[in-house]
Write an enzyme that holds these catalytic residues in place. Structure first.
Site, PDB file in Angstrom:
ATOM      1  N   GLU A  44      41.332  -5.718  19.465  1.00  0.00           N
ATOM      2  CA  GLU A  44      40.171  -6.260  20.191  1.00  0.00           C
ATOM      3  C   GLU A  44      39.038  -5.235  20.247  1.00  0.00           C
TER       4      GLU A  44
ATOM      5  N   LEU B 263      36.006 -12.977  21.066  1.00  0.00           N
ATOM      6  CA  LEU B 263      36.573 -11.657  21.381  1.00  0.00           C
ATOM      7  C   LEU B 263      36.107 -11.177  22.750  1.00  0.00           C
TER       8      LEU B 263
ATOM      9  N   HIS C 130      39.581  -4.859   6.176  1.00  0.00           N
ATOM     10  CA  HIS C 130      38.450  -5.033   7.097  1.00  0.00           C
ATOM     11  C   HIS C 130      38.946  -5.302   8.497  1.00  0.00           C
TER      12      HIS C 130
ATOM     13  N   THR D  40      48.494 -11.840  15.663  1.00  0.00           N
ATOM     14  CA  THR D  40      49.421 -12.162  16.758  1.00  0.00           C
ATOM     15  C   THR D  40      49.751 -13.655  16.722  1.00  0.00           C
TER      16      THR D  40
ATOM     17  N   PRO E  84      43.412  -6.890   5.604  1.00  0.00           N
ATOM     18  CA  PRO E  84      43.984  -5.581   5.271  1.00  0.00           C
ATOM     19  C   PRO E  84      42.907  -4.501   5.095  1.00  0.00           C
TER      20      PRO E  84
ATOM     21  N   GLY F  43      42.689 -15.591  13.201  1.00  0.00           N
ATOM     22  CA  GLY F  43      42.714 -14.713  12.032  1.00  0.00           C
ATOM     23  C   GLY F  43      41.338 -14.163  11.693  1.00  0.00           C
TER      24      GLY F  43
HETATM   25  P1  TGC Z   1      26.257  -7.228  15.075  1.00  0.00           P
HETATM   26  O1  TGC Z   1      25.091  -7.240  14.124  1.00  0.00           O
HETATM   27  O2  TGC Z   1      26.245  -6.296  16.228  1.00  0.00           O
HETATM   28  O3  TGC Z   1      26.474  -8.701  15.651  1.00  0.00           O
HETATM   29  C1  TGC Z   1      26.592  -9.832  14.815  1.00  0.00           C
HETATM   30  C2  TGC Z   1      26.273 -11.041  15.695  1.00  0.00           C
HETATM   31  O4  TGC Z   1      27.235 -11.137  16.765  1.00  0.00           O
HETATM   32  C3  TGC Z   1      26.603 -10.979  18.050  1.00  0.00           C
HETATM   33  N1  TGC Z   1      27.483 -10.119  18.854  1.00  0.00           N
HETATM   34  C4  TGC Z   1      28.269 -10.592  19.804  1.00  0.00           C
HETATM   35  N2  TGC Z   1      28.425 -11.833  20.287  1.00  0.00           N
HETATM   36  C5  TGC Z   1      29.319 -11.992  21.279  1.00  0.00           C
HETATM   37  N3  TGC Z   1      30.045 -10.982  21.774  1.00  0.00           N
HETATM   38  C6  TGC Z   1      29.933  -9.724  21.311  1.00  0.00           C
HETATM   39  N4  TGC Z   1      30.663  -8.733  21.816  1.00  0.00           N
HETATM   40  C7  TGC Z   1      28.999  -9.471  20.277  1.00  0.00           C
HETATM   41  N5  TGC Z   1      28.628  -8.377  19.585  1.00  0.00           N
HETATM   42  C8  TGC Z   1      27.706  -8.796  18.712  1.00  0.00           C
HETATM   43  C9  TGC Z   1      25.276 -10.331  17.763  1.00  0.00           C
HETATM   44  O5  TGC Z   1      24.327 -10.670  18.755  1.00  0.00           O
HETATM   45  C10 TGC Z   1      24.924 -10.917  16.404  1.00  0.00           C
HETATM   46  O6  TGC Z   1      24.459 -12.235  16.598  1.00  0.00           O
HETATM   47  P2  TGC Z   1      23.315 -12.846  15.646  1.00  0.00           P
HETATM   48  O7  TGC Z   1      23.156 -14.244  16.098  1.00  0.00           O
HETATM   49  O8  TGC Z   1      22.111 -11.975  15.899  1.00  0.00           O
HETATM   50  O9  TGC Z   1      23.818 -12.714  14.235  1.00  0.00           O
HETATM   51  O10 TGC Z   1      27.533  -7.037  14.206  1.00  0.00           O
HETATM   52  P3  TGC Z   1      28.087  -5.767  13.456  1.00  0.00           P
HETATM   53  O11 TGC Z   1      28.542  -6.187  12.104  1.00  0.00           O
HETATM   54  O12 TGC Z   1      27.111  -4.613  13.574  1.00  0.00           O
HETATM   55  O13 TGC Z   1      29.433  -5.436  14.250  1.00  0.00           O
HETATM   56  C11 TGC Z   1      29.446  -4.965  15.483  1.00  0.00           C
HETATM   57  C12 TGC Z   1      30.883  -4.550  15.886  1.00  0.00           C
HETATM   58  C13 TGC Z   1      31.377  -3.337  15.119  1.00  0.00           C
HETATM   59  C14 TGC Z   1      30.772  -4.219  17.374  1.00  0.00           C
HETATM   60  C15 TGC Z   1      31.864  -5.736  15.663  1.00  0.00           C
HETATM   61  O14 TGC Z   1      32.041  -5.981  14.331  1.00  0.00           O
HETATM   62  C16 TGC Z   1      33.196  -5.503  16.321  1.00  0.00           C
HETATM   63  O15 TGC Z   1      33.353  -5.776  17.522  1.00  0.00           O
HETATM   64  N6  TGC Z   1      34.237  -5.011  15.576  1.00  0.00           N
HETATM   65  C17 TGC Z   1      35.596  -4.935  16.093  1.00  0.00           C
HETATM   66  C18 TGC Z   1      36.429  -6.055  15.512  1.00  0.00           C
HETATM   67  C19 TGC Z   1      37.465  -6.555  16.487  1.00  0.00           C
HETATM   68  O16 TGC Z   1      37.393  -6.373  17.691  1.00  0.00           O
HETATM   69  N7  TGC Z   1      38.448  -7.255  15.985  1.00  0.00           N
HETATM   70  C20 TGC Z   1      39.450  -7.879  16.837  1.00  0.00           C
HETATM   71  C21 TGC Z   1      40.288  -8.881  16.079  1.00  0.00           C
HETATM   72  S1  TGC Z   1      41.233  -9.958  17.129  1.00  0.00           S
HETATM   73  C22 TGC Z   1      42.374  -9.018  17.874  1.00  0.00           C
HETATM   74  O17 TGC Z   1      42.383  -7.839  17.767  1.00  0.00           O
HETATM   75  C23 TGC Z   1      43.391  -9.717  18.725  1.00  0.00           C
HETATM   76  S2  TGC Z   1      44.539  -8.644  19.376  1.00  0.00           S
HETATM   77  C24 TGC Z   1      45.637  -9.586  20.227  1.00  0.00           C
HETATM   78  C25 TGC Z   1      45.264  -9.784  21.661  1.00  0.00           C
HETATM   79  O18 TGC Z   1      44.106 -10.094  21.963  1.00  0.00           O
HETATM   80  O19 TGC Z   1      46.096  -9.681  22.551  1.00  0.00           O
HETATM   81  P1  FAD Z   2      40.084   0.515  11.069  1.00  0.00           P
HETATM   82  O1  FAD Z   2      38.922  -0.375  11.282  1.00  0.00           O
HETATM   83  O2  FAD Z   2      40.461   0.862   9.676  1.00  0.00           O
HETATM   84  O3  FAD Z   2      39.842   1.849  11.887  1.00  0.00           O
HETATM   85  C1  FAD Z   2      40.609   3.053  11.695  1.00  0.00           C
HETATM   86  C2  FAD Z   2      39.976   4.150  12.559  1.00  0.00           C
HETATM   87  O4  FAD Z   2      38.620   4.377  12.143  1.00  0.00           O
HETATM   88  C3  FAD Z   2      39.906   3.762  14.038  1.00  0.00           C
HETATM   89  O5  FAD Z   2      40.100   4.907  14.841  1.00  0.00           O
HETATM   90  C4  FAD Z   2      38.481   3.275  14.189  1.00  0.00           C
HETATM   91  O6  FAD Z   2      37.993   3.356  15.516  1.00  0.00           O
HETATM   92  C5  FAD Z   2      37.748   4.236  13.255  1.00  0.00           C
HETATM   93  N1  FAD Z   2      36.453   3.674  12.829  1.00  0.00           N
HETATM   94  C6  FAD Z   2      36.225   2.578  12.050  1.00  0.00           C
HETATM   95  N2  FAD Z   2      34.906   2.370  11.916  1.00  0.00           N
HETATM   96  C7  FAD Z   2      34.280   3.337  12.635  1.00  0.00           C
HETATM   97  C8  FAD Z   2      32.923   3.670  12.889  1.00  0.00           C
HETATM   98  N3  FAD Z   2      31.914   2.942  12.413  1.00  0.00           N
HETATM   99  N4  FAD Z   2      32.662   4.760  13.644  1.00  0.00           N
HETATM  100  C9  FAD Z   2      33.677   5.493  14.171  1.00  0.00           C
HETATM  101  N5  FAD Z   2      34.973   5.246  13.973  1.00  0.00           N
HETATM  102  C10 FAD Z   2      35.273   4.179  13.218  1.00  0.00           C
HETATM  103  N6  FAD Z   2      43.456  -9.006  14.552  1.00  0.00           N
HETATM  104  C11 FAD Z   2      43.183 -10.351  14.517  1.00  0.00           C
HETATM  105  O7  FAD Z   2      42.232 -10.790  13.869  1.00  0.00           O
HETATM  106  N7  FAD Z   2      43.964 -11.239  15.208  1.00  0.00           N
HETATM  107  C12 FAD Z   2      45.026 -10.833  15.954  1.00  0.00           C
HETATM  108  O8  FAD Z   2      45.695 -11.663  16.571  1.00  0.00           O
HETATM  109  C13 FAD Z   2      45.343  -9.425  15.995  1.00  0.00           C
HETATM  110  N8  FAD Z   2      46.439  -8.987  16.672  1.00  0.00           N
HETATM  111  C14 FAD Z   2      46.802  -7.653  16.596  1.00  0.00           C
HETATM  112  C15 FAD Z   2      48.015  -7.236  17.183  1.00  0.00           C
HETATM  113  C16 FAD Z   2      48.407  -5.899  17.076  1.00  0.00           C
HETATM  114  C17 FAD Z   2      49.711  -5.474  17.655  1.00  0.00           C
HETATM  115  C18 FAD Z   2      47.564  -4.967  16.440  1.00  0.00           C
HETATM  116  C19 FAD Z   2      47.955  -3.516  16.358  1.00  0.00           C
HETATM  117  C20 FAD Z   2      46.369  -5.368  15.858  1.00  0.00           C
HETATM  118  C21 FAD Z   2      45.980  -6.720  15.923  1.00  0.00           C
HETATM  119  N9  FAD Z   2      44.813  -7.180  15.296  1.00  0.00           N
HETATM  120  C22 FAD Z   2      44.505  -8.532  15.266  1.00  0.00           C
HETATM  121  C23 FAD Z   2      44.010  -6.256  14.487  1.00  0.00           C
HETATM  122  C24 FAD Z   2      43.070  -5.359  15.289  1.00  0.00           C
HETATM  123  O9  FAD Z   2      41.998  -6.096  15.817  1.00  0.00           O
HETATM  124  C25 FAD Z   2      42.576  -4.252  14.342  1.00  0.00           C
HETATM  125  O10 FAD Z   2      43.685  -3.407  14.124  1.00  0.00           O
HETATM  126  C26 FAD Z   2      41.425  -3.465  14.925  1.00  0.00           C
HETATM  127  O11 FAD Z   2      40.254  -4.260  14.971  1.00  0.00           O
HETATM  128  C27 FAD Z   2      41.134  -2.171  14.110  1.00  0.00           C
HETATM  129  O12 FAD Z   2      41.102  -2.425  12.750  1.00  0.00           O
HETATM  130  P2  FAD Z   2      41.975  -1.517  11.716  1.00  0.00           P
HETATM  131  O13 FAD Z   2      43.355  -1.451  12.227  1.00  0.00           O
HETATM  132  O14 FAD Z   2      41.740  -2.065  10.370  1.00  0.00           O
HETATM  133  O15 FAD Z   2      41.363  -0.060  11.832  1.00  0.00           O
END
Ligand code: TGC
Ligand code: FAD
Length: 387
Positions: free
Chosen positions: A366, A242, A139, A167, A137, A133
């Site tokens: 992701e 991630l 973030h 998920t 909603p 998690g």
């Molecule tokens: P930033 O200042 O860049 O980094 C904070 C700290 O994290 C470190 N770091 C990483 N470490 C490991 N892997 C990476 N890819 C990393 N990227 C950054 C970084 O070195 C730093 O460490 P420290 O010790 O210096 O504090 O952080 P930021 O706030 O500027 O954010 C960067 C950004 C936008 C890339 C990050 O927030 C991001 O990746 N956002 C996307 C969120 C996301 O991917 N959510 C996924 C939720 S889970 C999911 O979707 C599951 S789907 C189901 C499935 O997998 O099938």
């Molecule tokens: P937002 O962050 O609101 O983004 C909306 C749009 O704005 C996107 O096009 C985005 O790219 C764009 N945007 C945002 N910021 C910027 C920027 N700085 N510059 C340019 N464009 C930007 N999350 C979990 O934690 N655990 C899970 O198991 C998980 N499973 C999932 C399963 C499914 C089927 C789906 C659809 C999502 C899941 N997620 C999970 C959530 C997923 O990781 C988020 O949906 C994803 O990270 C994007 O967040 P958001 O949907 O809030 O979009």
């Protein structure tokens, strides 16, 4: 390997053990999951707990982790298994990724010995289902702003807040929940039978219908002091997990793409229009050639990144490059393959539209395509364009 299935002979780059694990995963996916997936997708339900147990018996869950009942195979073998599961459906690869790379990896990499012993063997066996998690909603792309909070209360932790799009959420026994604390973001191991924890499924999904996706509510969930993951401080913890899951996705997307190419190829050879197979028309051949080439290039990229990972040289930006490219390529292939099937392309009797719909989620979760583009931009320029 013949050109119909592997134009660039990427198979040649794998060793015998990698091919054997890939073939075992393919057999499992094709025999146990493929016959049912269209029905699960249509119904919008998934027997996730049964499937987790079967995946556990097949040795797939947390397969790239060492000890605690995990198989301890290479990153490449893990990637290849992701490909085989996603060739059936992205939702099944999601169950496997969230369990192995997000929930289990977080406990394995950041957990105490007691946490690992309590949860990992059952999760590897598939008797315990895990979730992760992070998203809320308000973030998603910017988890730094999360509002879920954990406060200290006489040595216990009290968690409150909500998580969205999780998920496996409502079928999980345990969720790794990320929350703000006075020391920054920390991870908590939350058994889902703890009072105050509730999960509600998200309905009306047009994508990932063969996957459980839930909203989590944490209403003053009281946890003991040792529920916190001791090895994770700050956003680096969840982002590290991630990275592992994104690596699986960059392989997995090539599986969905392969399924689309194979379906289009087979269909084009048997569908007769104007008295000849549509595969004989130059415009169809152009589509087939482009799809096969793009699929082969995506697979080559995945194998290259897998080798970098094994050598300990894979950077975050390279994972972003792979996730961005391969999901983008897969979605384009699905759209092109759909046109080859004409009206049948939109039917659930063929897998293409299901893959196309799923890949819309894969492009977003992701880390969205935009976030990975900006991660590459930051690596190239040294300037962060996120804020
Ligand atoms: P930033 O200042 O860049 O980094 C904070 C700290 O994290 C470190 N770091 C990483 N470490 C490991 N892997 C990476 N890819 C990393 N990227 C950054 C970084 O070195 C730093 O460490 P420290 O010790 O210096 O504090 O952080 P930021 O706030 O500027 O954010 C960067 C950004 C936008 C890339 C990050 O927030 C991001 O990746 N956002 C996307 C969120 C996301 O991917 N959510 C996924 C939720 S889970 C999911 O979707 C599951 S789907 C189901 C499935 O997998 O099938
Ligand atoms: P937002 O962050 O609101 O983004 C909306 C749009 O704005 C996107 O096009 C985005 O790219 C764009 N945007 C945002 N910021 C910027 C920027 N700085 N510059 C340019 N464009 C930007 N999350 C979990 O934690 N655990 C899970 O198991 C998980 N499973 C999932 C399963 C499914 C089927 C789906 C659809 C999502 C899941 N997620 C999970 C959530 C997923 O990781 C988020 O949906 C994803 O990270 C994007 O967040 P958001 O949907 O809030 O979009």
């Amino acid at each position: 390997m013949d050109a119909q299935h592997d134009l660039l002979d990427v198979d040649h780059l794998l060793d015998d053990e990698e091919r054997a694990i890939r073939d075992t995963a393919r057999r499992f996916a094709q025999e146990r999951l493929a016959p049912h997936v269209a029905e699960w997708f249509e119904a919008g339900t998934l027997p996730a707990r049964d499937i987790a147990r079967e995946m556990g018996q097949a040795g797939l869950l947390g397969m790239h982790l060492e000890g605690y009942g995990c198989a301890g195979v290479s990153s490449m073998a893990y990637g290849l298994a992701s490909t085989e599961l996603e060739a059936v459906d992205s939702g099944l690869r999601s169950l496997f990724s969230v369990q192995g790379s997000l929930a289990m990896y977080s406990i394995h990499a950041y957990g105490s010995e007691a946490q690992k012993e309590q949860w990992l063997p059952g999760m590897a066996a598939g008797t315990y289902v895990g979730a992760f998690g992070l998203t809320e909603p308000d973030h998603g792309s910017n988890p730094k702003g999360m509002r879920t909070r954990a406060r200290n209360d006489g040595g216990d932790w009290i968690l409150s807040g909500s998580k969205m799009w999780i998920t496996n959420g409502s079928v999980a026994d345990v969720v790794v929940v990320w929350a703000q604390t006075d020391e920054g973001v920390r991870g908590f191991v939350v058994p889902t039978d703890t009072p105050g924890f509730a999960a509600t499924d998200i309905k009306q999904k047009m994508s990932m219908r063969a996957s459980v996706t839930s909203e989590l509510s944490l209403d003053d969930v009281r946890l003991p002091h040792d529920a916190v993951l001791p090895g994770a401080q700050g956003l680096r913890g969840p982002l590290g997990a991630l990275n592992e899951a994104r690596f699986g996705i960059l392989f997995g997307a090539t599986g969905a793409a392969r399924s689309c190419v194979e379906t289009a190829l087979e269909y084009a050879q048997s569908r007769i229009q104007f008295d000849r197979p549509i595969a004989g028309f130059q415009l169809t051949q152009q589509k087939l050639a482009d799809m096969s080439l793009e699929h082969g290039k995506a697979l080559l990229l995945a194998v290259h990144l897998g080798r970098l990972k094994e050598a300990g040289r894979l950077s975050h930006a390279q994972v972003s490059a792979g996730k961005l490219n391969n999901t983008r390529v897969a979605i384009e292939i699905a759209r092109t393959a759909r046109t080859v099937l004409g009206a049948n392309g939109v039917s659930g009797e063929y897998p293409i539209m299901r893959h196309a719909n799923n890949l819309e989620s894969v492009l977003t979760y992701e880390g969205t395509a935009e976030i990975h583009t900006l991660t590459i931009g930051r690596a190239l320029t040294g300037i962060s364009a996120f804020i």
